[in-house]
Motif scaffolding. Structure first.
Motif, PDB file in Angstrom:
ATOM      1  N   MET A 132       0.852  -1.206   0.000  1.00 46.88           N
ATOM      2  CA  MET A 132       0.000   0.000   0.000  1.00 46.88           C
ATOM      3  C   MET A 132       0.881   1.248   0.000  1.00 46.88           C
ATOM      4  O   MET A 132       1.834   1.348   0.757  1.00 46.88           O
ATOM      5  CB  MET A 132      -0.909   0.012   1.233  1.00 46.88           C
ATOM      6  N   ASP A 133       0.588   2.202  -0.863  1.00 45.47           N
ATOM      7  CA  ASP A 133       1.373   3.421  -0.986  1.00 45.47           C
ATOM      8  C   ASP A 133       1.056   4.363   0.165  1.00 45.47           C
ATOM      9  O   ASP A 133      -0.072   4.834   0.314  1.00 45.47           O
ATOM     10  CB  ASP A 133       1.058   4.089  -2.330  1.00 45.47           C
ATOM     11  N   ARG A 134       2.073   4.670   1.010  1.00 47.00           N
ATOM     12  CA  ARG A 134       1.865   5.561   2.151  1.00 47.00           C
ATOM     13  C   ARG A 134       1.691   7.020   1.727  1.00 47.00           C
ATOM     14  O   ARG A 134       1.325   7.853   2.530  1.00 47.00           O
ATOM     15  CB  ARG A 134       3.063   5.448   3.111  1.00 47.00           C
ATOM     16  N   ASN A 135       2.016   7.346   0.482  1.00 49.52           N
ATOM     17  CA  ASN A 135       1.983   8.735   0.031  1.00 49.52           C
ATOM     18  C   ASN A 135       0.783   9.066  -0.855  1.00 49.52           C
ATOM     19  O   ASN A 135       0.674  10.184  -1.345  1.00 49.52           O
ATOM     20  CB  ASN A 135       3.275   9.070  -0.721  1.00 49.52           C
ATOM     21  N   ASP A 136      -0.078   8.092  -1.075  1.00 51.97           N
ATOM     22  CA  ASP A 136      -1.214   8.350  -1.961  1.00 51.97           C
ATOM     23  C   ASP A 136      -2.402   7.495  -1.532  1.00 51.97           C
ATOM     24  O   ASP A 136      -2.388   6.283  -1.666  1.00 51.97           O
ATOM     25  CB  ASP A 136      -0.835   8.037  -3.404  1.00 51.97           C
ATOM     26  N   GLY A 137      -3.431   8.156  -0.998  1.00 54.12           N
ATOM     27  CA  GLY A 137      -4.641   7.450  -0.614  1.00 54.12           C
ATOM     28  C   GLY A 137      -4.440   6.436   0.493  1.00 54.12           C
ATOM     29  O   GLY A 137      -5.037   5.363   0.475  1.00 54.12           O
ATOM     30  N   TYR A 138      -3.644   6.809   1.502  1.00 52.95           N
ATOM     31  CA  TYR A 138      -3.370   5.876   2.594  1.00 52.95           C
ATOM     32  C   TYR A 138      -4.345   6.123   3.746  1.00 52.95           C
ATOM     33  O   TYR A 138      -4.464   7.242   4.244  1.00 52.95           O
ATOM     34  CB  TYR A 138      -1.937   6.023   3.102  1.00 52.95           C
ATOM     35  N   VAL A 139      -5.027   5.075   4.164  1.00 50.68           N
ATOM     36  CA  VAL A 139      -5.948   5.140   5.294  1.00 50.68           C
ATOM     37  C   VAL A 139      -5.555   4.045   6.273  1.00 50.68           C
ATOM     38  O   VAL A 139      -5.689   2.850   5.965  1.00 50.68           O
ATOM     39  CB  VAL A 139      -7.413   4.942   4.851  1.00 50.68           C
ATOM     40  N   PRO A 140      -5.054   4.411   7.458  1.00 56.57           N
ATOM     41  CA  PRO A 140      -4.626   3.404   8.429  1.00 56.57           C
ATOM     42  C   PRO A 140      -5.807   2.567   8.931  1.00 56.57           C
ATOM     43  O   PRO A 140      -6.973   2.973   8.844  1.00 56.57           O
ATOM     44  CB  PRO A 140      -4.027   4.240   9.565  1.00 56.57           C
ATOM     45  N   ASP A 141      -5.485   1.406   9.468  1.00 54.56           N
ATOM     46  CA  ASP A 141      -6.501   0.560  10.074  1.00 54.56           C
ATOM     47  C   ASP A 141      -6.871   1.088  11.457  1.00 54.56           C
ATOM     48  O   ASP A 141      -6.073   1.724  12.138  1.00 54.56           O
ATOM     49  CB  ASP A 141      -5.974  -0.881  10.227  1.00 54.56           C
ATOM     50  N   GLY A 142      -8.089   0.795  11.876  1.00 51.98           N
ATOM     51  CA  GLY A 142      -8.505   1.046  13.261  1.00 51.98           C
ATOM     52  C   GLY A 142      -8.496   2.491  13.690  1.00 51.98           C
ATOM     53  O   GLY A 142      -8.197   2.792  14.852  1.00 51.98           O
ATOM     54  N   LEU A 143      -8.825   3.408  12.794  1.00 51.65           N
ATOM     55  CA  LEU A 143      -8.860   4.819  13.173  1.00 51.65           C
ATOM     56  C   LEU A 143      -9.979   5.083  14.178  1.00 51.65           C
ATOM     57  O   LEU A 143     -11.090   4.592  14.023  1.00 51.65           O
ATOM     58  CB  LEU A 143      -9.069   5.696  11.939  1.00 51.65           C
ATOM     59  N   HIS A 144      -9.675   5.886  15.205  1.00 47.07           N
ATOM     60  CA  HIS A 144     -10.671   6.264  16.210  1.00 47.07           C
ATOM     61  C   HIS A 144     -11.332   7.560  15.752  1.00 47.07           C
ATOM     62  O   HIS A 144     -10.809   8.647  15.958  1.00 47.07           O
ATOM     63  CB  HIS A 144     -10.002   6.454  17.570  1.00 47.07           C
ATOM     64  N   LEU A 145     -12.484   7.450  15.154  1.00 48.04           N
ATOM     65  CA  LEU A 145     -13.158   8.614  14.577  1.00 48.04           C
ATOM     66  C   LEU A 145     -14.450   8.965  15.294  1.00 48.04           C
ATOM     67  O   LEU A 145     -15.194   9.833  14.841  1.00 48.04           O
ATOM     68  CB  LEU A 145     -13.436   8.372  13.087  1.00 48.04           C
ATOM     69  N   ASP A 146     -14.736   8.298  16.391  1.00 44.27           N
ATOM     70  CA  ASP A 146     -15.938   8.602  17.157  1.00 44.27           C
ATOM     71  C   ASP A 146     -15.696   9.830  18.036  1.00 44.27           C
ATOM     72  O   ASP A 146     -14.578  10.109  18.464  1.00 44.27           O
ATOM     73  CB  ASP A 146     -16.343   7.415  18.034  1.00 44.27           C
ATOM     74  N   GLY A 147     -16.764  10.540  18.339  1.00 44.69           N
ATOM     75  CA  GLY A 147     -16.667  11.685  19.229  1.00 44.69           C
ATOM     76  C   GLY A 147     -16.232  12.949  18.510  1.00 44.69           C
ATOM     77  O   GLY A 147     -16.086  12.996  17.283  1.00 44.69           O
ATOM     78  N   ARG A 148     -16.008  13.988  19.286  1.00 46.71           N
ATOM     79  CA  ARG A 148     -15.663  15.289  18.732  1.00 46.71           C
ATOM     80  C   ARG A 148     -14.236  15.275  18.200  1.00 46.71           C
ATOM     81  O   ARG A 148     -13.314  14.849  18.904  1.00 46.71           O
ATOM     82  CB  ARG A 148     -15.800  16.355  19.823  1.00 46.71           C
ATOM     83  N   PRO A 149     -14.004  15.737  16.973  1.00 47.10           N
ATOM     84  CA  PRO A 149     -12.649  15.669  16.408  1.00 47.10           C
ATOM     85  C   PRO A 149     -11.691  16.663  17.060  1.00 47.10           C
ATOM     86  O   PRO A 149     -12.098  17.736  17.503  1.00 47.10           O
ATOM     87  CB  PRO A 149     -12.869  16.016  14.929  1.00 47.10           C
ATOM     88  N   HIS A 150     -10.425  16.277  17.110  1.00 45.35           N
ATOM     89  CA  HIS A 150      -9.354  17.151  17.549  1.00 45.35           C
ATOM     90  C   HIS A 150      -8.558  17.578  16.325  1.00 45.35           C
ATOM     91  O   HIS A 150      -8.416  16.824  15.364  1.00 45.35           O
ATOM     92  CB  HIS A 150      -8.439  16.436  18.542  1.00 45.35           C
TER      93      HIS A 150
END
Length: 229
Positions: free
Chosen positions: A1-19
């Motif tokens: 997977m290309d880290r410099n183009d369209g990279y989305v890590p696994d297990g992102l914590h996106l719940d709750g108010r964003p920082h």
């Protein structure tokens, strides 16, 4: 997977108010922000979580983040001033100066410098650390500090109050108005000394680190005035 183009890590914590964090130097006076969260690097590295920022703005590409989570700007200005007083027979050069502290690109404190300005860096550090942990401020929120504080319900000593204005935030202060009564009672220190405190009690100016302010008043107490930043 290309880290410099369209990279989305696994297990992102996106719940709750964003920082949000700053990902580049300010442009035209405006901070360049991106939302930040934790996640796993990839399926081969699922043990250690890392910080990531949404540099695409729409969740399609994330960069690993190892930057400053809260930007800290400290400015020192030293000057010398001549003071001549014929009545006192004084002619001397005095050390003066000012310093300011900004967190998340927002000035939130200022002070005066004395003869040994570098010694005051310890005090500046102490204030900066306390402010970063302030109960009422989220430094990584997209909302400005002034907007976060304006209208906040607090107690001033034992009196219900509201932050009526954050117009003095650059001085490290806010204005408070009492709720349910016309004026604040005399300050406890004046009562102990049996003295009049000599200040207006319908609105008071307090610094953000004042021990007289309790920042967690949840329940309304009487009519609360609409604040302004």
């Amino acid at each position: 997977m290309d880290r410099n183009d369209g990279y989305v890590p696994d297990g992102l914590h996106l719940d709750g108010r964003p920082h949000f964090v700053e990902i580049a130097p300010p442009r035209n006076g405006q901070s360049v922000l991106a939302r930040e969260t934790f996640g796993l690097a990839d399926r081969r590295n699922r043990e250690n979580q890392r910080q990531w920022v949404d540099v695409s703005g729409n969740g399609t590409h994330w960069s690993q983040f190892d930057g400053h989570r809260i930007q800290v700007d400290i400015e020192f200005h030293t000057t010398n001033r001549r003071e001549v007083n014929d009545w006192k027979g004084r002619d001397e050069i005095r050390a003066e100066g000012t310093w300011t502290l900004a967190l998340a690109r927002q000035q939130v404190w200022e002070g005066f410098l004395h003869r040994s300005p570098l010694d005051q860096l310890l005090e500046v550090r102490r204030i900066a650390l306390l402010l970063q942990g302030h109960d009422a401020i989220n430094w990584r929120d997209a909302t400005s500090v002034a907007e976060q504080l304006a209208g906040r319900r607090v107690y001033y000593q034992r009196t219900p109050a509201v932050v009526s204005s954050a117009s003095v935030l650059s001085q490290g202060c806010v204005m408070l108005k009492p709720v349910g009564v016309a004026e604040f009672p005399a300050h406890i220190s004046s009562i102990d000394k049996g003295e009049e405190d000599g200040w207006d009690r319908d609105e008071v100016k307090v610094d953000l680190l004042s021990s007289d302010v309790w920042w967690w008043r949840d329940k309304p107490a009487g009519d609360e005035e609409t604040p302004h930043a």
